[in-house]
Scaffold this motif. Structure first.
Motif, short mmCIF file in Angstrom:
data_model
loop_
_atom_site.label_atom_id
_atom_site.label_comp_id
_atom_site.label_asym_id
_atom_site.label_seq_id
_atom_site.Cartn_x
_atom_site.Cartn_y
_atom_site.Cartn_z
N UNK A 239 0.85 -1.18 0.00
CA UNK A 239 0.00 0.00 0.00
C UNK A 239 0.89 1.24 0.00
N UNK A 240 0.34 2.32 -0.56
CA UNK A 240 1.06 3.59 -0.61
C UNK A 240 0.04 4.72 -0.59
N UNK A 241 0.45 5.92 -0.19
CA UNK A 241 -0.49 7.04 -0.12
C UNK A 241 -1.25 7.28 -1.42
N UNK A 242 -2.59 7.37 -1.31
CA UNK A 242 -3.41 7.57 -2.50
C UNK A 242 -4.68 8.35 -2.23
N UNK A 243 -4.74 9.07 -1.11
CA UNK A 243 -5.92 9.86 -0.75
C UNK A 243 -5.52 11.32 -0.59
N UNK A 244 -6.26 12.20 -1.28
CA UNK A 244 -5.98 13.64 -1.22
C UNK A 244 -4.50 13.95 -1.48
N UNK A 245 -4.03 13.44 -2.60
CA UNK A 245 -2.65 13.70 -3.01
C UNK A 245 -2.63 14.92 -3.92
N UNK A 246 -1.97 15.97 -3.48
CA UNK A 246 -1.87 17.19 -4.29
C UNK A 246 -0.74 17.03 -5.30
N UNK A 247 -1.05 17.31 -6.57
CA UNK A 247 -0.01 17.17 -7.59
C UNK A 247 -0.32 18.08 -8.77
N UNK A 248 0.55 17.99 -9.76
CA UNK A 248 0.51 18.86 -10.93
C UNK A 248 -0.70 18.57 -11.82
N UNK A 249 -1.21 19.63 -12.44
CA UNK A 249 -2.31 19.55 -13.39
C UNK A 249 -1.98 20.45 -14.58
N UNK A 250 -2.61 20.21 -15.74
CA UNK A 250 -2.30 21.02 -16.93
C UNK A 250 -2.44 22.52 -16.67
N UNK A 251 -1.61 23.28 -17.38
CA UNK A 251 -1.64 24.74 -17.23
C UNK A 251 -0.91 25.23 -16.01
N UNK A 252 0.06 24.47 -15.54
CA UNK A 252 0.84 24.84 -14.34
C UNK A 252 -0.06 25.09 -13.14
N UNK A 253 -1.07 24.25 -12.98
CA UNK A 253 -1.95 24.29 -11.82
C UNK A 253 -1.74 23.03 -10.99
N UNK A 254 -2.47 22.95 -9.87
CA UNK A 254 -2.31 21.84 -8.93
C UNK A 254 -3.69 21.46 -8.38
N UNK A 255 -3.82 20.18 -8.01
CA UNK A 255 -5.11 19.71 -7.53
C UNK A 255 -4.92 18.44 -6.72
N UNK A 256 -5.81 18.23 -5.75
CA UNK A 256 -5.83 16.97 -5.00
C UNK A 256 -6.65 15.93 -5.75
N UNK A 257 -6.13 14.72 -5.82
CA UNK A 257 -6.87 13.60 -6.39
C UNK A 257 -6.73 12.39 -5.49
N UNK A 258 -7.69 11.48 -5.61
CA UNK A 258 -7.66 10.20 -4.89
C UNK A 258 -7.54 9.06 -5.88
N UNK A 259 -6.95 7.95 -5.44
CA UNK A 259 -6.96 6.75 -6.26
C UNK A 259 -5.71 5.92 -6.11
N UNK A 260 -5.82 4.65 -6.45
CA UNK A 260 -4.62 3.84 -6.57
C UNK A 260 -3.75 4.37 -7.70
N UNK A 261 -4.35 5.17 -8.59
CA UNK A 261 -3.58 5.86 -9.63
C UNK A 261 -2.57 6.81 -9.03
#
Length: 545
Positions: A439-461
């Motif tokens: 297992x590894x961290x996968x909940x509310x992970x803040x990371x890069x998004x298109x257009x030099x923005x950032x966002x939290x996402x969840x998932x095994x992804x």
């Protein structure tokens, strides 16, 4: 994949299900960069990356490791990624010539296997729809009493399962679209009457509903506003509408097939490999950009986030549309990545059915033979993958489904939260005592998004690239190790827990040991992994303190 994490709970309005937009454990907010923090020092169940850099790696030299992000596209111009994007040293940009003669023209940062000179695939359907269309001519009019050969009988049983699955999914998507659209309609009307674009829970309490439906919508919304503001709630509602709309129009549409016009390859020939284009961003690069940032966004540059690995290059291999990826593209992406030097292959995608598992198996075997490590997301269906199929996987199977071997250099990753308690395992994460490694961290992970923005996402992804980044981190300081040794280090250095965690299986809640639902029984840990790597380093002068 991530939207499913937010669209699970149901309630009734006008005798129809309506979707809730949150989950209990994931409604709270962790501290920034929690996935890289330390359990003891920071009181969140991160992987101790920052501690490792501070106490073990300061001043140490490393070599660059190439990580292939096989995904839906990457914004290569992102402020926190452009410096770590792989550049093909043998290719001259923009000259329209295959300078390195690898079969791919102007593949500067990677390759796109779901496009052509004419167009890019944005949406695609699910694999089950493709299989239904494949078997329809033969089995649509068949009966249980129809005489079949053994192989035909097996196909017929699969066909019936596909139809049942299709009808269930289509009904759910249609009702989901109807109800999320209805909620938006009434919320828009309520906002207009309030003359307030960002109402609070108190505003809704003060509002007098005009009819029963408005009352039910308000009753539904108010608890949600205790967890986030209205703006965030409304964004998630729009995401839900977008998700269900894509399901109905594309994913579950038996008449939709973008392949012929957008790619133009010989789809029936899995050995056909030289197709696509060099547009690694494509029409929707949100998922791949987010994944890439988790692996290796530039650290400590006063921008955005810190990736796990500090000496990494990211190769973009666009493979996954909005819909299910196709086996031919997955196989070719794996081969492309390995042939062009990738040591770690991150695969944050998966599906319940496989069109050509043999092609993917052969590509995985090829990657393993070339010394690569494959890291795969376990999936977000809260299912036991020992009982439920999830493709691709490490098992090599013949045409009858019999297992003929396994990929040794393969790590299957489930998702965990920051909670050091029974809520450690993400509510959406797949699991399996023999099928999920770590297992590894996968909940509310803040990371890069298109257009030099950032966002939290969840998932095994999100959990898989944490492990891919960790693998690259270890390899960059210990380049002498093999892929199997890197896996061994990661598996044997996990942080184990002495309490039971909550999961849901077959609709029932239960508490289990982490060792009951994964091979290693733990959450990956960078600090411990580097310490173990040092111990395993043979005959070399100690590098780490």
């Amino acid at each position: 994949m991530n939207l499913l994490n937010k669209l699970l709970l149901t309630l009734a309005i006008l005798a129809l299900p309506m979707i809730s937009l949150s989950q209990s454990a994931e409604d709270e907010s962790p501290v920034a960069n929690w996935q890289n923090l330390d359990l003891k020092n920071d009181d969140v169940f991160g992987i101790s990356t920052e501690k490792a850099y501070k106490e073990l790696l300061k001043g140490e030299k490393s070599s660059t490791v190439l990580v292939a992000v096989i995904d839906g596209g990457i914004d290569e111009e992102h402020e926190d990624l452009k410096k770590v994007m792989w550049v093909n040293p043998k290719e001259i940009p923009g000259n329209g010539i295959d300078d390195d003669k690898n079969g791919y023209v102007d593949d500067i940062h990677g390759w796109n296997f779901i496009g052509s000179a004419k167009a890019n695939v944005h949406y695609d359907n699910l694999e089950l729809i493709r299989l239904i269309n494949k078997y329809n001519p033969k089995y649509a009019s068949a009966l249980n009493s129809t005489p079949f050969s053994e192989s035909e009988r097996k196909e017929f049983q699969l066909y019936k399962k596909l139809i049942t699955d299709y009808m269930d999914k289509l009904q759910s998507a249609q009702m989901g679209l109807q109800n999320t659209t209805m909620i938006k309609k009434y919320l828009d009307e309520i906002k207009a009457k309030m003359d307030n674009e960002n109402p609070s829970a108190d505003d809704f309490s003060s509002y007098k509903p005009s009819n029963d439906i408005e009352g039910q919508v308000i009753k539904f919304v108010k608890p949600e506003l205790k967890k986030r503001d209205f703006k965030k709630f409304y964004e998630e509602l729009l995401d839900g509408i977008k998700y269900y709309d894509a399901q109905v129009k594309y994913h579950l549409n038996v008449e939709f097939d973008p392949r012929k016009d957008s790619v133009g390859d010989n789809y029936t020939d899995s050995n056909d490999r030289n197709y696509g284009n060099n547009d690694i961003t494509g029409p929707d690069a949100e998922h791949g950009t987010h994944v890439a940032g988790i692996v290796g966004a530039v650290r400590n540059n006063d921008l955005g986030i810190n990736g796990v690995a500090n000496n990494v290059k990211i190769m973009a291999v666009r493979t996954v549309p909005d819909g299910d990826e196709r086996d031919k593209d997955v196989a070719n992406s794996i081969r492309y990545a390995v042939d062009n030097g990738a040591k770690v292959l991150n695969m944050s995608f998966g599906k319940a059915y496989s069109w050509d598992k043999k092609a993917v198996d052969e590509a995985i075997q090829y990657a393993v033979s070339k010394g690569a490590l494959l890291v795969h997301a376990a999936g977000n269906d809260a299912k036991n993958t020992e009982k439920e199929d999830n493709f691709p996987n490490r098992l090599f199977q013949d045409s009858t489904g019999r297992t003929m071997g396994t990929a040794s250099a393969w790590i299957e990753v489930g998702a965990s939260s920051w909670k050091n308690n029974e809520d450690l395992v993400a509510t959406f994460s797949n699991f399996g005592a023999k099928t999920v490694d770590v297992f590894a961290p996968g909940v509310k992970i803040n990371s890069t998004m298109p257009g030099s923005t950032y966002k939290e996402n969840d998932g095994t992804s999100m959990a898989a690239p944490v492990v891919s980044g960790l693998a690259a981190l270890i390899w960059s300081y210990y380049p002498q190790f093999t892929a199997n040794q890197i896996k061994e280090i990661i598996m044997n250095s996990v942080t184990k827990v002495d309490y039971k965690v909550k999961i849901k299986e077959d609709g029932d809640s239960k508490k289990v040991n982490l060792s009951d639902i994964s091979v290693s029984g733990g959450v990956v840990n960078a600090y411990s992994a580097l310490q173990l790597a040092e111990k395993m380093s043979k005959g070399s002068k100690s590098k780490l303190k």
